[in-house]
Each structure stands twice: as structure tokens, then as C-alpha cells.
Design a protein around this motif. Structure first.
Motif, mmCIF file in Angstrom:
data_model
loop_
_atom_site.group_PDB
_atom_site.id
_atom_site.type_symbol
_atom_site.label_atom_id
_atom_site.label_comp_id
_atom_site.label_asym_id
_atom_site.label_seq_id
_atom_site.Cartn_x
_atom_site.Cartn_y
_atom_site.Cartn_z
ATOM 1 N N ILE A 1 0.873 -1.174 0.000
ATOM 2 C CA ILE A 1 0.000 0.000 0.000
ATOM 3 C C ILE A 1 0.906 1.218 0.000
ATOM 4 O O ILE A 1 1.726 1.394 0.902
ATOM 5 N N ILE A 2 0.764 2.029 -1.031
ATOM 6 C CA ILE A 2 1.673 3.157 -1.237
ATOM 7 C C ILE A 2 0.867 4.453 -1.174
ATOM 8 O O ILE A 2 0.077 4.749 -2.072
ATOM 9 N N PRO A 3 1.025 5.228 -0.101
ATOM 10 C CA PRO A 3 0.217 6.440 0.077
ATOM 11 C C PRO A 3 0.783 7.634 -0.684
ATOM 12 O O PRO A 3 1.943 7.652 -1.095
ATOM 13 N N PHE A 4 -0.072 8.626 -0.832
ATOM 14 C CA PHE A 4 0.317 9.880 -1.452
ATOM 15 C C PHE A 4 -0.009 11.026 -0.511
ATOM 16 O O PHE A 4 -0.875 10.900 0.358
ATOM 17 N N PRO A 5 0.660 12.155 -0.646
ATOM 18 C CA PRO A 5 0.441 13.272 0.278
ATOM 19 C C PRO A 5 -0.996 13.770 0.241
ATOM 20 O O PRO A 5 -1.694 13.623 -0.755
ATOM 21 N N ALA A 6 -1.441 14.353 1.360
ATOM 22 C CA ALA A 6 -2.772 14.942 1.411
ATOM 23 C C ALA A 6 -2.923 15.975 0.288
ATOM 24 O O ALA A 6 -2.009 16.741 0.002
ATOM 25 N N GLY A 7 -4.079 15.988 -0.341
ATOM 26 C CA GLY A 7 -4.327 16.906 -1.440
ATOM 27 C C GLY A 7 -4.052 16.318 -2.805
ATOM 28 O O GLY A 7 -4.353 16.930 -3.828
ATOM 29 N N SER A 8 -3.482 15.104 -2.847
ATOM 30 C CA SER A 8 -3.251 14.441 -4.127
ATOM 31 C C SER A 8 -4.577 13.997 -4.721
ATOM 32 O O SER A 8 -5.610 13.966 -4.063
ATOM 33 N N GLU A 9 -4.529 13.591 -5.989
ATOM 34 C CA GLU A 9 -5.743 13.137 -6.668
ATOM 35 C C GLU A 9 -6.314 11.889 -6.002
ATOM 36 O O GLU A 9 -7.517 11.679 -5.968
ATOM 37 N N PHE A 10 -5.453 11.042 -5.460
ATOM 38 C CA PHE A 10 -5.924 9.864 -4.738
ATOM 39 C C PHE A 10 -5.102 9.687 -3.473
ATOM 40 O O PHE A 10 -4.016 10.238 -3.344
ATOM 41 N N ASP A 11 -5.646 8.928 -2.541
ATOM 42 C CA ASP A 11 -5.008 8.768 -1.240
ATOM 43 C C ASP A 11 -3.885 7.736 -1.249
ATOM 44 O O ASP A 11 -2.853 7.929 -0.632
ATOM 45 N N PHE A 12 -4.103 6.629 -1.949
ATOM 46 C CA PHE A 12 -3.065 5.612 -1.990
ATOM 47 C C PHE A 12 -3.318 4.661 -3.157
ATOM 48 O O PHE A 12 -4.409 4.623 -3.734
ATOM 49 N N LYS A 13 -2.284 3.923 -3.509
ATOM 50 C CA LYS A 13 -2.438 2.890 -4.520
ATOM 51 C C LYS A 13 -2.021 1.549 -3.920
ATOM 52 O O LYS A 13 -1.299 1.484 -2.918
ATOM 53 N N ILE A 14 -2.481 0.485 -4.559
ATOM 54 C CA ILE A 14 -2.209 -0.879 -4.112
ATOM 55 C C ILE A 14 -1.434 -1.588 -5.201
ATOM 56 O O ILE A 14 -1.909 -1.701 -6.339
ATOM 57 N N SER A 15 -0.250 -2.037 -4.858
ATOM 58 C CA SER A 15 0.574 -2.812 -5.773
ATOM 59 C C SER A 15 0.498 -4.283 -5.372
ATOM 60 O O SER A 15 0.735 -4.629 -4.205
ATOM 61 N N LEU A 16 0.175 -5.147 -6.316
ATOM 62 C CA LEU A 16 0.048 -6.571 -6.039
ATOM 63 C C LEU A 16 1.365 -7.316 -6.236
ATOM 64 O O LEU A 16 1.404 -8.552 -6.122
ATOM 65 N N VAL A 17 2.413 -6.594 -6.521
ATOM 66 C CA VAL A 17 3.781 -7.112 -6.658
ATOM 67 C C VAL A 17 3.824 -8.431 -7.436
ATOM 68 O O VAL A 17 4.470 -9.393 -7.028
ATOM 69 N N ASP A 18 3.091 -8.455 -8.550
ATOM 70 C CA ASP A 18 3.103 -9.586 -9.493
ATOM 71 C C ASP A 18 2.395 -10.836 -8.972
ATOM 72 O O ASP A 18 2.522 -11.909 -9.549
ATOM 73 N N ASN A 19 1.618 -10.703 -7.897
ATOM 74 C CA ASN A 19 0.797 -11.830 -7.428
ATOM 75 C C ASN A 19 -0.517 -11.835 -8.195
ATOM 76 O O ASN A 19 -1.145 -10.791 -8.360
ATOM 77 N N ASP A 20 -0.946 -13.000 -8.654
ATOM 78 C CA ASP A 20 -2.148 -13.088 -9.474
ATOM 79 C C ASP A 20 -3.303 -13.686 -8.663
ATOM 80 O O ASP A 20 -3.514 -14.893 -8.660
ATOM 81 N N TYR A 21 -4.023 -12.824 -7.956
ATOM 82 C CA TYR A 21 -5.155 -13.251 -7.154
ATOM 83 C C TYR A 21 -6.437 -13.297 -7.994
ATOM 84 O O TYR A 21 -6.582 -12.567 -8.975
ATOM 85 N N ASP A 22 -7.383 -14.130 -7.562
ATOM 86 C CA ASP A 22 -8.747 -13.966 -8.039
ATOM 87 C C ASP A 22 -9.284 -12.655 -7.478
ATOM 88 O O ASP A 22 -8.982 -12.294 -6.332
ATOM 89 N N LEU A 23 -10.079 -11.944 -8.273
ATOM 90 C CA LEU A 23 -10.641 -10.666 -7.838
ATOM 91 C C LEU A 23 -12.110 -10.856 -7.487
ATOM 92 O O LEU A 23 -12.892 -11.372 -8.280
ATOM 93 N N ARG A 24 -12.484 -10.430 -6.280
ATOM 94 C CA ARG A 24 -13.869 -10.439 -5.843
ATOM 95 C C ARG A 24 -14.304 -9.006 -5.548
ATOM 96 O O ARG A 24 -13.562 -8.262 -4.912
ATOM 97 N N MET A 25 -15.508 -8.656 -5.975
ATOM 98 C CA MET A 25 -16.034 -7.310 -5.741
ATOM 99 C C MET A 25 -17.434 -7.445 -5.152
ATOM 100 O O MET A 25 -18.334 -7.998 -5.776
ATOM 101 N N HIS A 26 -17.605 -6.962 -3.919
ATOM 102 C CA HIS A 26 -18.846 -7.156 -3.175
ATOM 103 C C HIS A 26 -19.724 -5.907 -3.250
ATOM 104 O O HIS A 26 -19.388 -4.876 -2.672
ATOM 105 N N PRO A 27 -20.880 -5.982 -3.938
ATOM 106 C CA PRO A 27 -21.795 -4.835 -3.987
ATOM 107 C C PRO A 27 -22.666 -4.767 -2.738
ATOM 108 O O PRO A 27 -22.881 -5.776 -2.047
ATOM 109 N N LEU A 28 -23.186 -3.584 -2.448
ATOM 110 C CA LEU A 28 -24.026 -3.383 -1.283
ATOM 111 C C LEU A 28 -25.258 -4.281 -1.299
ATOM 112 O O LEU A 28 -25.886 -4.492 -2.338
#
Length: 315
Positions: free
Chosen positions: A17-44
Motif C-alpha cells: 500500500i503506497i500512500p500519497f500526500p494529502a491533497g493528491s488526486e488519490f489517497d493511496f495505490k495498491i501494488s500486487l507485486v506480481d501476485n495473481d489473485y482472483d478478484l472479488r467485488m462485493h456490492p451493497l
């Protein structure tokens, strides 16, 4: 000061998890470091999750950014292709809480489940500029977004009923209010196995945001029943499910208390230690959430708690 975070499992590096300074376009990014996970997305409010339909989709080809709220534009999760040309796609789950919106309650965010037989993960290499969350041999970690100055001990003292729910229920409950046995069982067993097998840890990543991690063992993620996965959650209404969870107490003589929302039990405890203005503010806030749930005909699954030990928790 920003602090990068690494999730370590045994001798493997799960993600960064790589954060960015306050005021940036986004708060942080997530690097999966070349790991290939299944992706699950849970809707409300749904008991199921989405997975990409494209069989050629490989999560290791992407990084993920969590964009903060900007004007009238809500927070969102974003795919960015690592290879050039860099392509960008929004996640199909869109009802996301702003990372800096809740100084009081942890925001459910992400879950990683690792197959116990997995040997294809990136080897861990220590780096001095990373905070390492070492989950040992536990193969599930739930991540919550908190304020940078979030104090877990203070939270446990102030909101003991809500802290119980954060401890016991799987992260999926904060999205749909349902106690599916497939999600509830492993965490329940980890808590009440008689050993110290569930852990929590909080770290600050930038001036506004921190991460709270909860980890435990799930033997069902064995590479056959379930592959290694990473799950994201449409988390905009998580407080509604937490505050309105129906709870009753079981007494030693076999009788039961009235069943009522968790926030009412909590406020009964809080009234004596909060000043009247703060108490009235929270009471009005939670009653509004309960009213919204009723208007949408949403009733979360409830819990039965033993009065002395709090050991039995069941829908």
C-alpha cells in the motif's frame, strides 16, 4: 510523513500500500507485486460477489488506486494497467466511502485470502522504508481504513459494543448485513479456538489516513475449494449495518433479553460517560440510520450473546 505498508505472509510478500500526500488526486495505490489473485467485488446488500468475466483478465497486470472524494465526484476505486499504453478503468462497485470521512469508525475496505498451498507468491524482501504487517501463518487479512490518529484502545473503551462487532463479524457483514456461514465460520473459530489466533494492528500511512489490519486462519482456502483472492467492498453504508445489527442477550437461566439494535445497547453504556450534547448527537445520528434502513426494508441478521462470556454469537 507518509509510510508505505507491506503485508507479509510467511516468507511471501502479499501486496504493498503506497500512500500519497494529502491533497493528491488519490489517497493511496495498491501494488500486487506480481501476485495473481482472483478478484472479488462485493456490492451493497448482495450476498454474492462479482468476478471479472474476461478469462484473459489477470489482476497482476494492474495496480489499484483509491481516489478520494473531489467536489461532487464520489470516491472510487480505479484500475491502472502496468504495461504501456496505461489504460484506466473504474471498478464496477461505486458506492465507496471517502477514505477521510470517518474519524470515529473503521471503514471496511479489502480482504486477502491466501491458499495454504500457494507457492507462486512473491518472496518477501525487507525494505527499510516500509511498515511490515506480518500475519505469520494466518492466511486471511481484513483491512480497514481509519483516520491517521485513530486510537484502537480508545475505540475499544468508547464503543465496546461496536468493537465486539468489528472483532467477531466477517468484513462482508458490513456490506450486506448477512452472516453467511462460509464467511462467519472461520473468523468465529479463530476467536473461540482457545488460542491467540486473531490479531489486530493499526498503522498510519499519511497525514490523514491509517490502516487497521485483522488477521486469522481460514482452512477453506486450500487451492481447491478457493484459490487465493483479493476482495473489495462497496462500503458506503457500513455504519448502518454495524449500528442496526439486532442483538439479544442470553441469560444463564435460559431466558433472553429484548432484541434491539446494537446502537441502543451501546448508548445505554455510553450515556453515563458522555456529556449530554455528545450523547444526543450520536442518538440522533443512529436513529436516522435506523430509519433509513427501515425505509429500504433492510434488516441485518442478528446476534445472541451470552451475558457473562459473550461466547455465543449466532444469527
Amino acid at each position: 510523513m507518509n509510510s508505505k505498508v507491506c503485508i507479509r505472509y510467511k516468507d511471501f510478500d502479499l501486496l504493498r500500500i503506497i500512500p500519497f500526500p494529502a491533497g493528491s488526486e488519490f489517497d493511496f495505490k495498491i501494488s500486487l507485486v506480481d501476485n495473481d489473485y482472483d478478484l472479488r467485488m462485493h456490492p451493497l446488500v448482495k450476498k454474492w460477489f462479482w468476478k471479472p468475466n474476461d478469462e484473459n483478465f489477470h489482476l497482476k497486470d494492474w495496480e489499484i488506486t483509491y481516489h478520494n472524494k473531489k467536489g461532487d465526484e464520489p470516491s472510487k476505486l480505479h484500475f491502472k494497467r502496468l504495461a504501456e499504453p496505461h489504460e484506466y478503468y473504474d471498478f464496477p462497485i461505486v458506492k465507496m466511502a471517502d477514505p477521510i470521512s470517518s474519524p470515529e469508525f473503521p471503514i471496511p475496505f479489502m480482504k486477502i485470502g491466501v491458499s495454504k498451498e500457494s507457492t507462486q507468491l512473491r518472496k518477501f524482501k525487507a525494505k527499510s522504508n516500509y511498515t511490515v504487517i506480518d500475519i505469520g501463518s494466518a492466511n486471511v487479512v481484513e483491512l480497514f481504513i481509519v483516520g491517521a490518529d485513530f486510537d484502537l484502545d480508545r475505540f475499544m473503551r468508547k464503543w465496546e459494543m461496536f468493537d465486539l462487532l468489528y472483532t467477531v463479524v466477517p468484513i462482508e457483514y458490513f456490506v450486506n448485513g448477512k452472516l453467511s456461514k462460509g464467511f462467519l465460520g472461520p473468523k468465529y473459530e479463530a476467536i473461540y479456538s482457545g488460542s491467540e489466533s486473531l490479531f489486530r494492528f493499526k498503522t498510519r500511512i499519511n497525514e490523514q489516513v491509517g490502516i487497521m489490519a485483522v488477521w486469522y486462519l481460514d482452512s477453506n482456502i486450500d487451492g481447491s475449494k478457493q484459490r487465493s483472492f483479493i476482495a473489495f467492498y462497496e462500503n458506503q453504508d457500513y455504519v448502518k449495518f454495524m449500528a442496526c445489527a439486532p442483538i439479544e442477550y442470553k441469560y444463564h437461566n435460559g431466558s433472553k433479553s429484548e432484541r434491539k439494535p446494537a446502537y441502543k445497547w451501546q448508548l445505554e453504556r455510553s450515556q453515563q460517560r458522555m456529556d449530554p450534547a455528545e450523547y444526543d448527537n450520536w442518538r440522533c445520528y443512529f436513529e436516522k440510520l435506523e430509519s433509513e434502513n427501515k425505509n429500504k426494508d433492510i434488516l441485518p441478521d442478528g446476534f445472541s450473546l451470552e451475558t457473562a462470556t459473550h461466547k455465543d454469537i449466532m444469527p
